[in-house]
Design a protein around this motif. Structure first.
Motif, PDB file in Angstrom:
ATOM      1  N   LYS A 132       0.828  -1.206   0.000  1.00 14.12           N
ATOM      2  CA  LYS A 132       0.000   0.000   0.000  1.00 14.12           C
ATOM      3  C   LYS A 132       0.862   1.255   0.000  1.00 14.12           C
ATOM      4  O   LYS A 132       0.598   2.216  -0.708  1.00 14.12           O
ATOM      5  CB  LYS A 132      -0.877  -0.022   1.249  1.00 14.12           C
ATOM      6  N   TRP A 133       1.893   1.236   0.835  1.00 15.34           N
ATOM      7  CA  TRP A 133       2.767   2.409   0.935  1.00 15.34           C
ATOM      8  C   TRP A 133       3.511   2.642  -0.368  1.00 15.34           C
ATOM      9  O   TRP A 133       3.608   3.752  -0.859  1.00 15.34           O
ATOM     10  CB  TRP A 133       3.758   2.230   2.087  1.00 15.34           C
ATOM     11  N   TYR A 134       4.060   1.546  -0.890  1.00 15.50           N
ATOM     12  CA  TYR A 134       4.796   1.687  -2.147  1.00 15.50           C
ATOM     13  C   TYR A 134       3.899   2.228  -3.239  1.00 15.50           C
ATOM     14  O   TYR A 134       4.290   3.080  -4.026  1.00 15.50           O
ATOM     15  CB  TYR A 134       5.367   0.338  -2.580  1.00 15.50           C
ATOM     16  N   LYS A 135       2.673   1.724  -3.264  1.00 17.24           N
ATOM     17  CA  LYS A 135       1.741   2.142  -4.292  1.00 17.24           C
ATOM     18  C   LYS A 135       1.510   3.653  -4.212  1.00 17.24           C
ATOM     19  O   LYS A 135       1.553   4.348  -5.220  1.00 17.24           O
ATOM     20  CB  LYS A 135       0.419   1.389  -4.089  1.00 17.24           C
ATOM     21  N   SER A 136       1.289   4.140  -3.007  1.00 16.02           N
ATOM     22  CA  SER A 136       1.082   5.574  -2.843  1.00 16.02           C
ATOM     23  C   SER A 136       2.294   6.356  -3.295  1.00 16.02           C
ATOM     24  O   SER A 136       2.180   7.372  -3.986  1.00 16.02           O
ATOM     25  CB  SER A 136       0.788   5.912  -1.384  1.00 16.02           C
ATOM     26  N   ALA A 137       3.478   5.878  -2.891  1.00 20.59           N
ATOM     27  CA  ALA A 137       4.702   6.596  -3.258  1.00 20.59           C
ATOM     28  C   ALA A 137       4.851   6.655  -4.768  1.00 20.59           C
ATOM     29  O   ALA A 137       5.214   7.685  -5.336  1.00 20.59           O
ATOM     30  CB  ALA A 137       5.915   5.929  -2.629  1.00 20.59           C
ATOM     31  N   ALA A 193       0.423  13.374  -8.917  1.00 14.41           N
ATOM     32  CA  ALA A 193      -0.238  14.509  -8.271  1.00 14.41           C
ATOM     33  C   ALA A 193       0.610  15.766  -8.321  1.00 14.41           C
ATOM     34  O   ALA A 193       0.149  16.837  -7.955  1.00 14.41           O
ATOM     35  CB  ALA A 193      -0.572  14.157  -6.820  1.00 14.41           C
ATOM     36  N   VAL A 194       1.858  15.643  -8.748  1.00 15.26           N
ATOM     37  CA  VAL A 194       2.753  16.795  -8.729  1.00 15.26           C
ATOM     38  C   VAL A 194       2.581  17.599 -10.030  1.00 15.26           C
ATOM     39  O   VAL A 194       2.768  17.066 -11.107  1.00 15.26           O
ATOM     40  CB  VAL A 194       4.216  16.338  -8.603  1.00 15.26           C
ATOM     41  N   ALA A 203       4.476  25.206  -2.591  1.00 16.60           N
ATOM     42  CA  ALA A 203       3.118  25.640  -2.263  1.00 16.60           C
ATOM     43  C   ALA A 203       2.149  25.207  -3.350  1.00 16.60           C
ATOM     44  O   ALA A 203       1.012  24.817  -3.066  1.00 16.60           O
ATOM     45  CB  ALA A 203       3.084  27.151  -2.087  1.00 16.60           C
ATOM     46  N   ALA A 204       2.615  25.272  -4.599  1.00 19.06           N
ATOM     47  CA  ALA A 204       1.749  24.882  -5.710  1.00 19.06           C
ATOM     48  C   ALA A 204       1.426  23.399  -5.632  1.00 19.06           C
ATOM     49  O   ALA A 204       0.404  22.943  -6.115  1.00 19.06           O
ATOM     50  CB  ALA A 204       2.434  25.186  -7.038  1.00 19.06           C
ATOM     51  N   LEU A 205       2.336  22.672  -5.018  1.00 23.02           N
ATOM     52  CA  LEU A 205       2.193  21.227  -4.974  1.00 23.02           C
ATOM     53  C   LEU A 205       1.393  20.774  -3.761  1.00 23.02           C
ATOM     54  O   LEU A 205       0.853  19.681  -3.743  1.00 23.02           O
ATOM     55  CB  LEU A 205       3.612  20.687  -4.915  1.00 23.02           C
ATOM     56  N   LEU A 206       1.337  21.678  -2.766  1.00 20.94           N
ATOM     57  CA  LEU A 206       0.778  21.296  -1.476  1.00 20.94           C
ATOM     58  C   LEU A 206      -0.687  20.883  -1.562  1.00 20.94           C
ATOM     59  O   LEU A 206      -1.075  19.834  -1.058  1.00 20.94           O
ATOM     60  CB  LEU A 206       0.951  22.456  -0.496  1.00 20.94           C
ATOM     61  N   ALA A 207      -1.494  21.717  -2.236  1.00 25.54           N
ATOM     62  CA  ALA A 207      -2.930  21.427  -2.294  1.00 25.54           C
ATOM     63  C   ALA A 207      -3.194  20.087  -2.986  1.00 25.54           C
ATOM     64  O   ALA A 207      -3.900  19.242  -2.427  1.00 25.54           O
ATOM     65  CB  ALA A 207      -3.664  22.561  -2.986  1.00 25.54           C
ATOM     66  N   LEU A 237      -4.652  16.732  -0.942  1.00 22.72           N
ATOM     67  CA  LEU A 237      -5.872  16.072  -1.404  1.00 22.72           C
ATOM     68  C   LEU A 237      -5.577  14.643  -1.816  1.00 22.72           C
ATOM     69  O   LEU A 237      -6.358  13.729  -1.564  1.00 22.72           O
ATOM     70  CB  LEU A 237      -6.447  16.831  -2.590  1.00 22.72           C
ATOM     71  N   PHE A 238      -4.421  14.465  -2.461  1.00 23.43           N
ATOM     72  CA  PHE A 238      -3.997  13.135  -2.883  1.00 23.43           C
ATOM     73  C   PHE A 238      -3.918  12.222  -1.678  1.00 23.43           C
ATOM     74  O   PHE A 238      -4.393  11.092  -1.694  1.00 23.43           O
ATOM     75  CB  PHE A 238      -2.640  13.238  -3.578  1.00 23.43           C
ATOM     76  N   TRP A 239      -3.315  12.753  -0.600  1.00 22.28           N
ATOM     77  CA  TRP A 239      -3.136  11.929   0.584  1.00 22.28           C
ATOM     78  C   TRP A 239      -4.471  11.544   1.195  1.00 22.28           C
ATOM     79  O   TRP A 239      -4.691  10.409   1.610  1.00 22.28           O
ATOM     80  CB  TRP A 239      -2.254  12.667   1.600  1.00 22.28           C
ATOM     81  N   MET A 240      -5.395  12.516   1.223  1.00 21.11           N
ATOM     82  CA  MET A 240      -6.681  12.224   1.839  1.00 21.11           C
ATOM     83  C   MET A 240      -7.549  11.342   0.941  1.00 21.11           C
ATOM     84  O   MET A 240      -8.304  10.516   1.416  1.00 21.11           O
ATOM     85  CB  MET A 240      -7.411  13.525   2.149  1.00 21.11           C
ATOM     86  N   GLY A 241      -7.405  11.561  -0.370  1.00 23.49           N
ATOM     87  CA  GLY A 241      -8.340  10.874  -1.262  1.00 23.49           C
ATOM     88  C   GLY A 241      -7.722   9.775  -2.083  1.00 23.49           C
ATOM     89  O   GLY A 241      -8.234   9.430  -3.141  1.00 23.49           O
TER      90      GLY A 241
END
Lengths: 294, 304
Positions: free
Chosen positions: A109-114, A120-121, B277-281, B285-289
């Motif tokens: 799970k952790w690896y997958k997230s990483a 997301a960047v 900062a641009a990456l933070l939001a 959200l990624f972490w929560m969702g």
């Protein structure tokens, strides 16, 4: 009795059409938006691709201009080469990682997230890092120098192409790993168990169960990877601007530069051509996949 | 993958030590090593930005001088700053009005897009998934094709419309086409089709109207699909480059993504912090969702 039946059919029909109406009403607002912002203007572009700037009909002249345009041809070649190098690499790496993740147990799970973090960047956030890494005096050349190797000019030679490939892989691998994991999870465990009972080894299981099992999903994965490969323009544009080294001068750059000059004729013809090629590619892939299945 | 237990038989830690087969242990270690290396590689740019923003301007300039100012030698870096400071963060928050304008532009743009999709894409997907009407298949096919066209193909058509509507140089020029992006419809469609027909029939028998069915059954049961589609759209909004470059000439309307490359080398600390900062939001959200995101990504791939 018959009357009653007739009436009930009538009511049923009425209801059905009401339901049809409801469905249409749900779809209509969104569809009209798509119509206004996409379909009608695209029709307009098709029209513009066969007229001169003064509006007179000129047949396929714009297409001829585009197809003999050197920048366009170079960019088309580069885009093709980019996809041809990236997609197989992406598939191999992502599939290997997905298989490894399948064995990782609780930490998977952790690896997958990483792995998914790069997705997301925003491209703009890493542009700075790309500069620092690949400058002639950048971190990578610094590391090379520390090992006594000569530095490499990353961004102004053919190497720029591989930098772009790397950044595409960095961004998309996690996403594709996830897709492969989902595809692998769909293969029923019972098949593996049965095969093992029959004495199949791990290689045989992989060759005859795993690979055929992900075939269907790999079509969608391929299409999505192609889709995302067009977004690599962001990195290229942010790091190298509108006119990068010629190996990473992609179709997206051409379109962008035509757009800046408002070269409507060329752009329209180019857009129609690109849409046709993409449509043909996807249609061909679909045919290929379905054909094999039959 | 552990859920379905494909490899459990051979790979639980216990077995490994029990029968002490060195080969298997070695294989397991290699697996971990590869995965850890890949994971580190993937997150390292984020770590780089974190370190850079906690570093003083002077320190960062000293390390990156060769790249930024053509100084002698090669650029170097440290994993942890020698003199950690929050001065950049303070500077970004207090002395950079452009940052705020553009940060809010990004936020406005993403929020407006998401609200717009809730209004247009959700009912659209619901209608396509749950109703039969003439032209439904055609519309669905059209949506799939439109979803696959890269922005460069629709750039000119969109520009012509936006220009005619007088929306160029406003945030609406980015928001409106994004609201009608068909990828979200496609994704939600996948989730809506999975709701069993019996539930909807039952609701109808109980006298629920079509709108009621959509709101009270469709929305809750398709929630994970809606979330993941909107979430993917949000990520897309945060990293848009092509659209703003093409449609926004006026700097005051720029989103954050266009501001970052504009920061010049003399303010490298600021550049780091703004990038972070641009990456933070998106990252928060990624972490929560991330479960929704996973579900959404996965739904796109499975079946036809």
């Amino acid at each position: 009795m018959r009357k009653l039946r007739k009436r009930s059919i009538c009511i049923l029909r009425n209801k059905l059409s009401k339901r049809q109406l409801a469905g249409m009403l749900f779809v209509l607002p969104g569809f009209s938006g798509v119509l206004v912002f996409c379909l009608i203007p695209f029709g307009d572009v098709v029209r513009r691709s066969v007229v001169r700037s003064d509006g007179s009909f000129c047949g396929l002249m714009n297409y001829k201009t585009v197809l003999s345009n050197e920048a366009f041809l170079l960019a088309a070649r580069n885009t093709l080469r980019f996809t041809a190098v990236c997609i197989p690499l992406l598939f191999v790496i992502a599939f290997a990682l997905a298989l490894l993740l399948g064995q990782a147990g609780a930490r998977a799970k952790w690896y997958k997230s990483a792995l998914l973090v790069p997705f997301a960047v925003p491209a703009a956030s890493v542009a700075l890092l790309w500069r620092v890494l690949f400058d002639t005096k950048g971190l990578i050349n610094g590391a090379l120098a520390a090992f006594g190797r000569a530095g490499v000019d990353w961004m102004n030679t053919g190497n720029a192409f591989y930098v772009l490939v790397g950044s595409y892989l960095w961004k998309n691998t996690g996403y594709v790993v996830l897709l492969f994991l989902a595809a692998l999870a769909q293969i029923p465990q019972t098949i593996y168990e049965a095969a093992r009972m029959d004495g199949a080894g791990r290689m045989a299981c992989f060759r005859y169960i795993t690979l055929p099992g992900i075939r269907c999903a790999s079509y969608t994965i391929l299409v999505i990877s192609l889709l995302n490969s067009f977004k690599v323009f962001r990195e290229a544009y942010l790091v190298a601007g509108s006119y990068p080294q010629e190996d990473i001068y992609l179709l997206q750059h051409v379109f962008n530069n035509w757009f800046v000059r408002m070269d409507v004729g060329k752009m329209s013809a180019g857009a129609v051509l690109l849409a046709l090629v993409i449509g043909a590619c996807i249609g061909g892939l679909q045919r290929l996949w379905q054909g094999k299945e039959a | 993958m552990d859920k379905d237990g494909k490899y459990e038989i051979t790979n639980t830690g216990k077995k490994c030590t029990y029968n002490g087969r060195a080969g298997k242990c070695f294989g397991k270690a290699m697996t971990e090593l590869c995965l850890a290396a890949a994971a580190l590689f993937m997150v390292s740019p984020v770590l780089f930005l974190v370190t850079g923003s906690l570093m003083g301007d002077g320190e960062a300039k000293a390390y990156l001088g060769p790249v930024l100012f053509d100084a002698e030698g090669f650029a170097t870096w440290r994993l942890l700053p020698r003199y950690p400071t929050l001065r950049n963060v303070v500077g970004l928050l207090l002395d950079s009005p452009e940052f705020f304008t553009m940060f809010w532009n990004t936020m406005k743009l993403s929020t407006a897009t998401i609200v717009g999709q809730l209004v247009f894409a959700v009912p659209g997907a619901w209608g396509l998934a749950r109703y039969e009407f003439p032209g439904r298949k055609l519309i669905y096919k059209l949506y799939v094709i439109l979803m696959l066209l890269p922005f460069q193909v629709v750039m000119l058509p969109e520009y012509l419309v936006l220009d005619r509507l007088g929306l160029i140089d406003t945030l609406a020029a980015i928001v409106l086409p994004a609201v009608f992006s068909t990828f979200s419809v496609f994704l939600m469609y996948r989730f809506f089709t999975e709701i069993p027909e019996e539930i909807i029939c039952a609701a109808r028998v109980d006298g629920a109207g079509e709108l009621q069915i959509c709101v009270w059954i469709g929305l809750p049961l398709g929630a994970s699909g809606i979330f993941s589609a909107l979430f993917l759209q949000f990520l897309e909004c945060c990293s848009m480059i092509e659209q703003p470059v093409a449609f926004l000439k006026e700097k005051t309307a720029w989103p954050l993504a266009l501001y970052l490359p504009e920061i010049d080398a003399s303010q490298v600390g600021l550049a780091f912090t703004a990038s972070l900062a641009a990456l933070l939001a998106p990252l928060l959200l990624f972490w929560m969702g991330k479960d929704y995101l996973e579900a959404g990504i996965t739904a796109a791939a499975l079946k036809e």
